[in-house]
Design a protein around this motif. Sequence first.
Motif, PDB file in Angstrom:
ATOM      1  N   LEU A   9      22.014  39.880  34.831  1.00  0.00           N
ATOM      2  CA  LEU A   9      22.277  40.710  36.009  1.00  0.00           C
ATOM      3  C   LEU A   9      22.460  39.861  37.261  1.00  0.00           C
ATOM      4  O   LEU A   9      23.222  40.219  38.167  1.00  0.00           O
ATOM      5  N   GLU A  10      21.779  38.737  37.304  1.00  0.00           N
ATOM      6  CA  GLU A  10      21.934  37.842  38.455  1.00  0.00           C
ATOM      7  C   GLU A  10      23.368  37.319  38.556  1.00  0.00           C
ATOM      8  O   GLU A  10      23.942  37.217  39.652  1.00  0.00           O
ATOM      9  N   ASP A  11      23.951  36.981  37.378  1.00  0.00           N
ATOM     10  CA  ASP A  11      25.334  36.486  37.364  1.00  0.00           C
ATOM     11  C   ASP A  11      26.310  37.591  37.761  1.00  0.00           C
ATOM     12  O   ASP A  11      27.307  37.339  38.464  1.00  0.00           O
ATOM     13  N   ILE A  12      26.036  38.810  37.294  1.00  0.00           N
ATOM     14  CA  ILE A  12      26.911  39.936  37.653  1.00  0.00           C
ATOM     15  C   ILE A  12      26.838  40.204  39.154  1.00  0.00           C
ATOM     16  O   ILE A  12      27.854  40.441  39.815  1.00  0.00           O
ATOM     17  N   GLU A  13      25.624  40.155  39.696  1.00  0.00           N
ATOM     18  CA  GLU A  13      25.453  40.365  41.138  1.00  0.00           C
ATOM     19  C   GLU A  13      26.226  39.312  41.940  1.00  0.00           C
ATOM     20  O   GLU A  13      26.905  39.640  42.928  1.00  0.00           O
ATOM     21  N   LYS A  14      26.159  38.068  41.487  1.00  0.00           N
ATOM     22  CA  LYS A  14      26.878  36.988  42.163  1.00  0.00           C
ATOM     23  C   LYS A  14      28.390  37.208  42.099  1.00  0.00           C
ATOM     24  O   LYS A  14      29.107  37.037  43.099  1.00  0.00           O
ATOM     25  N   HIS A  15      28.897  37.632  40.906  1.00  0.00           N
ATOM     26  CA  HIS A  15      30.336  37.887  40.728  1.00  0.00           C
ATOM     27  C   HIS A  15      30.798  39.011  41.645  1.00  0.00           C
ATOM     28  O   HIS A  15      31.865  38.932  42.274  1.00  0.00           O
ATOM     29  N   ILE A  16      30.019  40.088  41.744  1.00  0.00           N
ATOM     30  CA  ILE A  16      30.384  41.235  42.582  1.00  0.00           C
ATOM     31  C   ILE A  16      30.420  40.828  44.053  1.00  0.00           C
ATOM     32  O   ILE A  16      31.340  41.215  44.790  1.00  0.00           O
ATOM     33  N   LYS A  17      29.439  40.026  44.480  1.00  0.00           N
ATOM     34  CA  LYS A  17      29.411  39.603  45.887  1.00  0.00           C
ATOM     35  C   LYS A  17      30.607  38.724  46.231  1.00  0.00           C
ATOM     36  O   LYS A  17      31.171  38.820  47.315  1.00  0.00           O
ATOM     37  N   GLU A  18      31.020  37.875  45.277  1.00  0.00           N
ATOM     38  CA  GLU A  18      32.122  36.943  45.536  1.00  0.00           C
ATOM     39  C   GLU A  18      33.491  37.608  45.404  1.00  0.00           C
ATOM     40  O   GLU A  18      34.382  37.378  46.228  1.00  0.00           O
ATOM     41  N   LYS A  19      33.671  38.460  44.352  1.00  0.00           N
ATOM     42  CA  LYS A  19      35.014  38.960  44.046  1.00  0.00           C
ATOM     43  C   LYS A  19      35.198  40.471  44.253  1.00  0.00           C
ATOM     44  O   LYS A  19      36.294  40.989  44.103  1.00  0.00           O
ATOM     45  N   LYS A  20      34.133  41.156  44.528  1.00  0.00           N
ATOM     46  CA  LYS A  20      34.183  42.581  44.845  1.00  0.00           C
ATOM     47  C   LYS A  20      34.683  43.462  43.702  1.00  0.00           C
ATOM     48  O   LYS A  20      35.252  44.533  43.929  1.00  0.00           O
ATOM     49  N   HIS A  21      34.486  43.034  42.460  1.00  0.00           N
ATOM     50  CA  HIS A  21      34.782  43.875  41.299  1.00  0.00           C
ATOM     51  C   HIS A  21      33.982  43.368  40.102  1.00  0.00           C
ATOM     52  O   HIS A  21      33.480  42.244  40.101  1.00  0.00           O
ATOM     53  N   LEU A  22      33.847  44.201  39.074  1.00  0.00           N
ATOM     54  CA  LEU A  22      33.070  43.833  37.901  1.00  0.00           C
ATOM     55  C   LEU A  22      33.741  42.709  37.114  1.00  0.00           C
ATOM     56  O   LEU A  22      34.984  42.613  37.109  1.00  0.00           O
ATOM     57  N   PRO A  23      32.967  41.886  36.417  1.00  0.00           N
ATOM     58  CA  PRO A  23      33.575  40.869  35.533  1.00  0.00           C
ATOM     59  C   PRO A  23      34.401  41.537  34.441  1.00  0.00           C
ATOM     60  O   PRO A  23      34.051  42.609  33.929  1.00  0.00           O
ATOM     61  N   GLU A  24      35.527  40.931  34.077  1.00  0.00           N
ATOM     62  CA  GLU A  24      36.429  41.386  33.017  1.00  0.00           C
ATOM     63  C   GLU A  24      37.174  42.681  33.363  1.00  0.00           C
ATOM     64  O   GLU A  24      37.875  43.235  32.525  1.00  0.00           O
ATOM     65  N   ILE A  25      37.011  43.165  34.596  1.00  0.00           N
ATOM     66  CA  ILE A  25      37.753  44.326  35.072  1.00  0.00           C
ATOM     67  C   ILE A  25      38.688  43.862  36.174  1.00  0.00           C
ATOM     68  O   ILE A  25      38.267  43.164  37.105  1.00  0.00           O
ATOM     69  N   ALA A  26      39.972  44.248  36.075  1.00  0.00           N
ATOM     70  CA  ALA A  26      40.951  43.807  37.072  1.00  0.00           C
ATOM     71  C   ALA A  26      40.600  44.343  38.455  1.00  0.00           C
ATOM     72  O   ALA A  26      39.993  45.412  38.595  1.00  0.00           O
ATOM     73  N   SER A  27      40.980  43.584  39.466  1.00  0.00           N
ATOM     74  CA  SER A  27      40.736  44.009  40.839  1.00  0.00           C
ATOM     75  C   SER A  27      41.689  45.142  41.219  1.00  0.00           C
ATOM     76  O   SER A  27      42.684  45.410  40.539  1.00  0.00           O
TER      77      SER A  27
END
Length: 285
Positions: free
Chosen positions: A192-210
């Motif tokens: 969950l920490e990695d997912i939180e970091k990804h969302i803060k940086e890229k503003k979308h879920l991992p493996e889901i297109a922006s």
Amino acid sequence: MKSKLFLPILMLGTSFTFAQQQTFPSVTIESYSPRLFLKRNTDNGGFVRGIQTQFANGDNGWFFGDLQGTQWIVSKGDHSDRKLIILENGNVGIGATPAYKFDVFGDARFNDFISGGSNSWIFHTPDSGGKNLHIAPRNLANTAWDWSKQFTINGENGNAQLLGKLEAKEIKVTLTPTADFVFEENYHLPKLEDIEKHIKEKKHLPEIASAKVMEKEGVNVGEFQIKLLQKIEELTLYSIEQNKKIQYQSEQLKELQEENKTLKSQSEDIEELKKQVQKLISLKN
């Protein structure tokens, strides 16, 4: 030498009745408005009335005429093998008695098919080297086909394109594989920490297109549904893990509460003893 039989229609009621069949090399009826009358000599019984072509040996070629006075027919051979039928109501049939304005028993080929009336559509298959079917309505001014609202089917790969919105009661998407791999023992569940970091940086879920990528390239509904299912299954695993932690903490809390009860009881006993000791000391003094 070609012979001609002139039957002017405007002659004073002149009519010819042949009692027996006669043969002419050719016949020409010449007049301002020439007509050929095939008149029955009785109104009784069923009948056919028309022109029968024949070969030199007497075999029938084609028949052109009417049947019982209710059908105009074109037949191969005699009148029984009807190929084209026109009824009194204007219905036209090919290969069968027509139940509609145009009825075909068998295959039919058209360059384009256009529906009539004010709600007119075209079914267009252009000879452009492809295998596409284009379906489009008339524009609001009824001056041309509105290709901006067309529906296209690609005959080479089966793909379809709709230039507009699609509304349906049910859509079934068949696509494999599904997202059940998330429940495999060797699946690496993201932290969950990695997912939180990804969302803060890229503003979308991992493996889901922006959102920008979706707007530019569109969304593959089947693949997108599987990705969403993958995220739901991952969320289920997080919830299960979270539930285990909550249950463990609940059990720990229960144990602490029991220990606290015991300590409280012991504390009360100690206080009671202290009171009794104080009382004894007081009596001794």
